[in-house]
Design a protein around this motif. Structure first.
Motif, PDB file in Angstrom:
ATOM      1  N   THR A  37      -8.278  43.724   1.641  1.00  9.58           N
ATOM      2  CA  THR A  37      -9.063  44.187   0.499  1.00  9.58           C
ATOM      3  C   THR A  37      -8.237  45.011  -0.474  1.00  9.58           C
ATOM      4  N   GLY A  65     -20.012  36.580  -4.874  1.00  6.72           N
ATOM      5  CA  GLY A  65     -20.474  37.964  -4.813  1.00  6.72           C
ATOM      6  C   GLY A  65     -21.262  38.266  -3.555  1.00  6.72           C
ATOM      7  N   LEU A 109     -15.388  40.880  -6.356  1.00 11.38           N
ATOM      8  CA  LEU A 109     -15.256  39.590  -5.681  1.00 11.38           C
ATOM      9  C   LEU A 109     -15.332  38.443  -6.677  1.00 11.38           C
ATOM     10  N   PHE A 128      -7.631  43.610  -4.034  1.00  6.63           N
ATOM     11  CA  PHE A 128      -8.593  43.801  -5.125  1.00  6.63           C
ATOM     12  C   PHE A 128      -8.228  45.002  -5.997  1.00  6.63           C
ATOM     13  N   LEU A 132     -20.504  37.744  -0.652  1.00  2.42           N
ATOM     14  CA  LEU A 132     -19.646  38.214   0.445  1.00  2.42           C
ATOM     15  C   LEU A 132     -19.762  39.721   0.651  1.00  2.42           C
ATOM     16  N   ILE A 133     -20.394  40.387  -0.299  1.00  3.04           N
ATOM     17  CA  ILE A 133     -20.578  41.831  -0.176  1.00  3.04           C
ATOM     18  C   ILE A 133     -21.409  42.176   1.069  1.00  3.04           C
ATOM     19  N   ARG A 182     -12.342  37.745  -8.754  1.00  2.00           N
ATOM     20  CA  ARG A 182     -11.258  37.083  -8.014  1.00  2.00           C
ATOM     21  C   ARG A 182     -11.637  35.669  -7.594  1.00  2.00           C
ATOM     22  N   LEU A 206     -14.360  34.707  -5.909  1.00  2.00           N
ATOM     23  CA  LEU A 206     -15.076  34.650  -4.632  1.00  2.00           C
ATOM     24  C   LEU A 206     -16.565  34.871  -4.862  1.00  2.00           C
TER      25      LEU A 206
END
Length: 124
Positions: free
Chosen positions: A83, A46, A39, A86, A48-49, A42, A44
């Protein structure tokens, strides 16, 4: 040879797909750093995990039990498609394999959304 009833096949398919999302939730919970790093790479957060872990776990539960199967299958298919980005690393065959598998899983989930959970479900 006797054919297995469609409802049993639907249950088996839901359980197998659910196991994939359960494994994803467990993996994120036991070792969050690799997924968080993807994440962060990219751009974003982390963190968000953690919502991803919760969504994977909820998706697995819904598939196992046959709860809200159609909308959850659609949501999980969209999740797999999103996803997959990724893993879009053409120079890495392993990541490209994961990319293609995500789309294949999304296809299975779309079929599940179209067909419904089958007879062996808590919510049909």
């Amino acid at each position: 040879m006797r054919r297995m009833p469609n409802d049993a096949l639907m249950l088996a398919g839901r359980v197998l797909l659910g196991l994939l999302f359960l494994a994803g939730a467990v993996q994120k919970g036991l070792a969050p750093a690799p997924a968080a790093d993807l994440l962060i790479e990219r751009g974003l957060p982390g963190a968000l995990i953690w919502p991803a872990l919760a969504f994977n776990a909820l998706g697995a539960l819904c598939l196992f039990l046959g709860l809200w199967t159609r909308p959850m299958a659609l949501a999980l298919a969209a999740y797999c498609m999103m996803t997959s980005i990724f893993h879009l690393i053409p120079s890495d065959p392993w990541q490209m394999s994961i990319f293609v598998k995500n789309w294949a899983i999304a296809g299975g989930l779309l079929i599940l959304a179209a067909q419904g959970p089958g007879r062996f479900a808590l919510h049909r």
